[in-house]
Design a protein around this motif. Structure first.
Motif: not given
Ligand code: ADP
Ligand code: MG
Length: 550
Positions: A182-199
């Motif tokens: 499986d891959s990790g999970k990407s969470l898109h934080d539009d407010v800060h224009s960031q993509t957060l990664i949980d492995l």
């Protein structure tokens, strides 16, 4: 030096237990290629006046129930804080190597056997390359060339026919089952224009099941996935919860005229329940038929299902061939499984390898066998056994009621199917949410069996119990005065009153028209609000209307 840096990085990830921000704009991930092998199927051409019909093929990712990941010893725990279940290998630190988890292989072999697959004694691992932030290695280890299991078949059923009470049985071919990460999970934080990664999920073992395009509508696909879910749960190889992503279904959908080659397909993703799967497929079939009828063409694209609008919407084009640059995984030898202990090479410890025969012997009872057993054990109808197994928790509920009552199984099943399931469906509740426990229902049925309450009275008691959870049947009967009246003197008096005031009816009965007895019975029941013991009343009425008997 490298390992020192790696150590430090991993230490940081673990210590912070936070999401890693990635300040880059990322390309969306692509999955399968757009290869059109479809045109080789069904080569005869028929008249174009024939109706367009749907064709459905499913690709299913099932998360393997295992304590640790596919190639590392990291624990698999989905409620853990982000990035707290990540080993060096999962984070793709240089110099780390995969170590295959035997439990995951056994789960895939067991699933393959339950789905009548051929188990490849030798299968291979490959790298599938694509760039995405939650895939730190830049490739996924999968089984492209030679998967662990091939050529299976899943038999599934659903209730069809006019009254939806006939068990319709169908088959779908399983092309292959492959092991992959499986891959990790990407969470898109539009407010800060960031993509957060949980492995945490990175490297968890998956079985990808590829089905042939053998189905034709949402109902069939939904029934096939439900059966698969039940099988996986019975095997314990996957928990199968779709809303939690343990079972992810992508639906490939096309339309064609029977006898003609298959049409261009779209792939519908983001489906997180069986109900939505059926709706998404049926919507997509109708959409494609509409496109074709307007003289348009269906594009090979990935679409997402929007459960709010009930529509599928385009996600990305798949016309351009995605190059995954597949290559053999150099760090893993071929995966060898053994047929039985006799085929083990000398000196090999059977507890350290995967032996197909051992897994075969440990296969639990599958849902189809469970249904047959229910029919045999209780003499119930096949359609009832189908519903008992398919509705989560219903079979257990039924069997618990059966243990606590002397009532015939066929009568108990009537209560479970009509009263209980009827209420649950009406209120969109699951069996576990029923306010009436199996023991409480059994008590009510016992009271009916012993003549404490009539069958119509018992139904009234059930309704009251449903609305006031915790009250026993006996309490409700007393409070609402719903008990059956079997006091002989009282019944005699009422019957006498009815007989005396209906001389014409009595005359008709004496002249041989026994049916009129039912009218008198109705009149007696009316006097007692339906609570008169019908057997006793009938006896008394017969006695009183016998020639010269009154
Ligand atoms: P790819 O090489 O693109 O992965 P596959 O042949 O492996 O294609 O098929 C992927 C999935 O798509 C399978 O589940 C298969 O059943 C399904 N599929 C293939 N062609 C069609 C079609 N014309 N209509 C519906 N489903 C299809
Ligand atoms: Mg494929």
């Amino acid at each position: 030096m490298a390992s020192c840096v790696a150590n430090e990085l991993l230490h940081k990830i673990k210590q912070l237990s936070i999401l890693l921000p990635i300040n880059v704009c990322l390309r969306r991930r692509c999955s399968t290629s757009s290869k059109q092998r479809d045109s080789q199927r069904h080569l005869t051409t028929k008249s174009s006046s024939e109706k367009l019909v749907g064709v459905v093929g499913l690709e299913i990712h099932a998360q393997i129930s295992s304590n640790s990941k596919l190639f590392s010893g990291s624990p698999v725990c989905f409620s853990a804080p982000p990035n707290s279940q990540v080993s060096f290998f999962d984070a793709s630190l240089p110099g780390t190597l995969p170590v295959l988890n035997r439990r995951c292989v056994e789960a895939a072999v067991m699933t393959g056997l339950a789905l009548n697959c051929t188990i490849n004694k030798k299968s291979l691992f490959d790298r599938k390359h694509y760039f995405y932030a939650d895939l730190p290695a830049g490739y996924q280890i999968t089984q492209q060339r030679r998967p662990v299991a091939v050529d299976g078949v899943l038999t599934y059923s659903f209730l069809g026919g006019k009254k939806r009470s006939q068990v319709v049985r169908k088959h779908v071919q399983i092309k292959q089952i492959q092991l992959e990460q499986d891959s990790g999970k990407s969470l898109h934080d539009d407010v800060h224009s960031q993509t957060l990664i949980d492995l945490n999920r990175a490297g968890v073992g998956l079985m990808e099941l590829v089905m042939e395009p053998d189905m034709s509508c949402g109902e069939e696909a939904a029934a096939a996935v439900r059966e698969l879910q039940l099988i996986l749960q019975a095997l314990g190889t996957c928990q199968g919860n779709m809303s939690e992503g343990q079972l992810r279904v992508d639906a490939n959908v096309s339309v064609h005229r029977p006898g003609e080659p298959l049409g261009v397909r779209t792939e519908v993703k983001n489906i997180n329940s069986i109900r939505y799967l059926a709706r998404a497929i049926d919507y997509e079939i109708q959409r494609q038929i509409g496109v074709m009828q307007r003289g348009g063409t269906v594009h090979n694209e990935t679409r997402a299902y929007d459960s709010k609008s009930g529509e599928t919407i385009p996600m990305r084009d798949k016309e351009g061939l995605q190059d995954y640059r597949f290559m053999p995984e150099p760090n893993l030898p071929p995966l060898i499984v053994f047929e039985d202990n006799a085929t083990l090479p000398p000196g090999v410890d059977s507890s350290q390898v995967v032996v197909v025969q051992k897994i075969k012997e440990g296969l639990p009872e599958l849902p189809s066998v469970k249904r047959e057993h229910l029919v045999q054990a209780y003499g119930i109808l096949p359609e009832h056994s189908f519903t008992l197994v398919n509705e989560e928790g219903l079979m257990e509920y039924f069997e618990e009621v059966m243990k606590a009552t002397r009532k015939e199984p066929r009568k108990v099943i009537g209560w479970v199917m009509n009263e209980l399931l009827g209420q649950l469906k009406q209120q969109d509740m699951s069996v576990s949410q029923s306010p009436i426990s199996p023991a409480a229902l059994a008590e009510l049925l016992e009271l009916q069996e012993t003549g404490r309450v009539s069958s119509s009275g018992a139904k009234q008691v059930f309704q009251v119990m449903w609305g006031s959870s915790g009250k026993t049947a006996e309490q409700v009967i007393q409070e609402q005065d719903l008990g059956l009246v079997s006091d002989a003197t009282q019944l005699h008096n009422i019957c006498q009153k009815v007989v005396d005031s209906h001389p014409t009816e009595v005359h008709a009965i004496r002249n041989g028209n026994a049916k009129v007895l039912n009218k008198l019975m109705g009149l007696v029941q009316r006097e007692l609000r339906g609570k008169a013991d019908p057997v006793l009343v009938m006896e008394i009425l017969k006695q009183k209307t016998r020639g010269g008997g009154c």
